[in-house]
Design a protein around this motif. Structure first.
Motif, PDB file in Angstrom:
ATOM      1  N   ASN A  79       0.812  -1.219   0.000  1.00  0.00           N
ATOM      2  CA  ASN A  79       0.000   0.000   0.000  1.00  0.00           C
ATOM      3  C   ASN A  79       0.846   1.270   0.000  1.00  0.00           C
ATOM      4  O   ASN A  79       0.328   2.348   0.286  1.00  0.00           O
ATOM      5  N   THR A  80       2.141   1.158  -0.328  1.00  0.00           N
ATOM      6  CA  THR A  80       3.009   2.336  -0.299  1.00  0.00           C
ATOM      7  C   THR A  80       3.529   2.751  -1.666  1.00  0.00           C
ATOM      8  O   THR A  80       4.072   3.844  -1.796  1.00  0.00           O
ATOM      9  N   VAL A  81       3.437   1.885  -2.676  1.00  0.00           N
ATOM     10  CA  VAL A  81       3.938   2.228  -4.010  1.00  0.00           C
ATOM     11  C   VAL A  81       2.878   1.926  -5.063  1.00  0.00           C
ATOM     12  O   VAL A  81       1.997   1.103  -4.864  1.00  0.00           O
ATOM     13  N   THR A  82       3.021   2.576  -6.205  1.00  0.00           N
ATOM     14  CA  THR A  82       2.102   2.342  -7.316  1.00  0.00           C
ATOM     15  C   THR A  82       2.490   1.074  -8.058  1.00  0.00           C
ATOM     16  O   THR A  82       3.625   0.587  -7.940  1.00  0.00           O
ATOM     17  N   PHE A  83       1.576   0.568  -8.852  1.00  0.00           N
ATOM     18  CA  PHE A  83       1.847  -0.592  -9.701  1.00  0.00           C
ATOM     19  C   PHE A  83       2.998  -0.270 -10.653  1.00  0.00           C
ATOM     20  O   PHE A  83       3.885  -1.091 -10.871  1.00  0.00           O
ATOM     21  N   GLU A  84       2.987   0.945 -11.198  1.00  0.00           N
ATOM     22  CA  GLU A  84       4.025   1.351 -12.146  1.00  0.00           C
ATOM     23  C   GLU A  84       5.413   1.336 -11.496  1.00  0.00           C
ATOM     24  O   GLU A  84       6.391   0.908 -12.118  1.00  0.00           O
TER      25      GLU A  84
END
Length: 113
Positions: free
Chosen positions: A69-74
């Motif tokens: 929950n801390t980084v984007t998928f990209e």
């Protein structure tokens, strides 16, 4: 080994078995809590991992990469690409964390974002 097993199972006519590679990422469980009573905001619960795994298996996806929950998928994808380039360029594992490659990794991420 899992990749090879998945390939072999696909070679068998009418095979009802599949193999999938689960990378659970940052998952909060009794074993990983480090004594913490409450799940950190960035971590996933075991149930979230299970739910995603079932969805991906049902969709026939081999690689099941659980985000946190801390980084984007990209950003997750960019990190994975960098890690594969560690192999291709002979860099040490997780080179993005080393002082020698930290600047290169930061420049690489700027191009992605």
């Amino acid at each position: 080994m899992t990749e090879h097993l998945a390939w072999e199972l696909r070679q068998e006519p009418k095979c009802l078995l599949t193999a999938h590679l689960l990378v659970p990422g940052w998952t909060f469980t009794g074993m990983t809590s480090g004594g913490q009573a409450q799940k950190p905001d960035g971590a996933w619960s075991a149930q979230q991992v299970i739910d995603l795994m079932i969805q991906k298996v049902d969709n026939g996806e081999f690689y099941i990469i659980c985000p946190d929950n801390t980084v984007t998928f990209e950003l997750d994808v960019a990190r994975m690409r960098w890690n594969m380039e560690d192999i291709a360029h002979g860099r040490p594992a997780l080179s993005r964390w080393s002082e020698e490659y930290k600047g290169q990794f930061e420049e690489y991420i700027k191009k992605i974002e």
